[in-house]
Design an enzyme around this catalytic site. Structure first.
Site, PDB file in Angstrom:
ATOM      1  N   TYR A 122       0.850  -1.196   0.000  1.00  0.00           N
ATOM      2  CA  TYR A 122       0.000   0.000   0.000  1.00  0.00           C
ATOM      3  C   TYR A 122       0.882   1.242   0.000  1.00  0.00           C
ATOM      4  CZ  TYR A 122      -3.725  -3.247   0.844  1.00  0.00           C
ATOM      5  OH  TYR A 122      -4.603  -4.290   0.685  1.00  0.00           O
ATOM      6  N   SER A 123       0.644   2.145  -0.940  1.00  0.00           N
ATOM      7  CA  SER A 123       1.387   3.408  -0.969  1.00  0.00           C
ATOM      8  C   SER A 123       1.074   4.175   0.305  1.00  0.00           C
ATOM      9  CB  SER A 123       0.939   4.278  -2.143  1.00  0.00           C
ATOM     10  OG  SER A 123       1.000   3.561  -3.341  1.00  0.00           O
ATOM     11  N   CYS A 172       0.380   7.025 -10.952  1.00  0.00           N
ATOM     12  CA  CYS A 172       0.085   6.008  -9.930  1.00  0.00           C
ATOM     13  C   CYS A 172      -1.407   5.673  -9.939  1.00  0.00           C
ATOM     14  CB  CYS A 172       0.515   6.497  -8.547  1.00  0.00           C
ATOM     15  SG  CYS A 172       0.467   5.182  -7.310  1.00  0.00           S
ATOM     16  N   GLU A 192       4.262   3.945 -11.166  1.00  0.00           N
ATOM     17  CA  GLU A 192       3.991   2.842 -10.236  1.00  0.00           C
ATOM     18  C   GLU A 192       2.507   2.525 -10.311  1.00  0.00           C
ATOM     19  OE1 GLU A 192       6.297   1.878  -6.560  1.00  0.00           O
ATOM     20  OE2 GLU A 192       4.480   2.714  -5.657  1.00  0.00           O
ATOM     21  N   TYR A 231      -0.571  -0.700 -10.359  1.00  0.00           N
ATOM     22  CA  TYR A 231      -0.793  -2.033  -9.786  1.00  0.00           C
ATOM     23  C   TYR A 231      -2.124  -2.621 -10.226  1.00  0.00           C
ATOM     24  CZ  TYR A 231      -2.620   1.443  -6.377  1.00  0.00           C
ATOM     25  OH  TYR A 231      -3.207   2.520  -5.789  1.00  0.00           O
TER      26      TYR A 231
END
Ligand code: FAD
Length: 346
Positions: free
Chosen positions: A124-125, A304, A344, A346
């Site tokens: 988790y960012s 992101c 980044e 996901y």
């Protein structure tokens, strides 16, 4: 005598002892840790010292932290539910802005060899700066979207297949113990150049690392770090109820009008130039000339969010590059080479 008139939408008039009195409506309650106070906070500057922390804690030796608060930050008409989660770390798992933590959900699973093993780590960012939401370095925050499973046949949610870790985090009561690993990641760090323009493109919870940036850039008095560049956030969500941290963003936009820009792409509410849904790439394209100019002059571009956002963005950038007589691959390679390109997803 001057009469005071209240704005119609923000309160109600009532009669007290025969006199007409304006009763203001309660202000929208901010989630814990979210602020509209734009004063620059003092922080414990010792967290500026030393090298960037990396993988301080591992799966085999995780850090035990406690959940401080969990609050839903999306509105009723949002597509899905996202929570702001504050974790008590006591400053023992330090990190830099742009990094992620790992969380190991409780319980075990049976692996492919039939052996009972702990669940795998989910990343988790981190959505706060290294000083946390209350600027003392003793907490860190996450922005977590509940993963749900919708049965394609019935169109209904199947709770048996809901995401393990995101639901554990979003349902956690204050005091719940969580196993953490990390910090990890060095892709989304802030540049050393404090004057470099930052262009950030986020979808959904992809906003998390950028919140860590804006808090460092605008809310903290960090010795040796004074952000003087342009901070430009493009944020894509489905509708207004799905906006995240909007109160904080609006307050910064008001306080720093020449240094802060915020552009939303609300796919289910706005139309793009061709009359279709407004996706994030359509919003960025509206400003493509400025974006290219900024990047050609030392700007940093960050992406992101969900993986699915990238193909549309890349297609758009490639088309714009072509119109400008640029070779897209070479242009991106050059930005990557100069460490101005940060992805980044996901
Ligand atoms: P899991 O239990 O891993 O399940 C994954 C998916 O499979 C779910 O959608 C679930 O509904 C579905 N599923 C479960 N069982 C079945 C089944 N039997 N059949 C079909 N489908 C099934 N997420 C955030 O919310 N915020 C962040 O800031 C964030 N940052 C990230 C940063 C990085 C670098 C990475 C790599 C990921 C990040 N993520 C973030 C994603 C996060 O790590 C998790 O992947 C996400 O929360 C889902 O994990 P989960 O344990 O809830 O779901």
């Amino acid at each position: 005598m001057q009469t005071m008139r209240a704005p119609a939408a923000s309160g109600a008039a009532t009669r007290v002892a025969g006199r007409r009195v304006f009763r203001p409506m309660a202000a929208t309650k901010l989630a814990a840790g979210v602020t509209t106070d734009m004063s620059k906070r003092t922080i414990p500057a010792k967290l500026e010292e030393g090298e960037m922390p990396l993988n301080t804690y591992s799966n085999k030796a995780p850090f035990k932290a406690k959940v401080k608060s969990v609050e839903k930050i999306t509105g009723p008409k949002a597509t899905g539910e996202t929570c702001h989660i504050i974790i008590e770390t006591e400053g023992k798992i330090p990190f830099w802005e742009g990094q992620s933590y790992g969380v190991i959900p409780p319980g075990t699973k049976i692996n492919s060899k039939g052996k009972e093993v702990p669940h795998g780590t989910r990343l988790y960012s981190i959505a706060s700066s290294r000083y946390g939401d209350v600027f003392d370095g003793n907490t860190a925050s996450l922005c977590v979207r509940r993963a749900v499973y919708v049965d394609p046949e019935t169109g209904k949610e199947d709770p048996a297949k809901k995401g393990l870790c995101s639901n554990f985090l979003c349902d956690a009561a204050p005091g719940t113990e969580i196993m953490m690993t990390g910090p990890t990641g060095k892709v989304l760090l802030l540049p050393a150049d404090q004057n470099a323009p930052l262009i950030m493109v986020a979808t959904g919870t992809g906003i998390a690392p950028f919140r860590s940036f804006w808090r460092r850039c605008f809310l903290e008095n960090v010795p040796g770090y004074k952000f003087t560049g342009l901070f430009w956030l493009f944020m894509g969500v489905a509708n207004s109820d799905a906006k995240l941290y909007d109160e904080e963003l609006q307050a910064i936009a008001k306080a720093y009008p020449s240094q802060f820009r915020l552009d939303y792409a609300l796919s289910r509410e706005q139309k793009n130039r061709k009359g279709g849904k407004m996706y994030i790439q359509d919003k960025v394209e509206e400003y493509a000339d400025e974006v290219f100019d900024l990047l050609n002059n030392g700007g940093h571009m960050y992406f992101c969010g969900l993986k699915g956002m990238m193909p549309g963005i890349q297609e758009m950038l490639e088309r714009v590059a072509k119109e400008k007589g640029l070779n897209y691959e070479e242009w991106v390679e050059n930005l990557k080479h100069k460490n101005q390109w940060h992805v980044e997803v996901y």
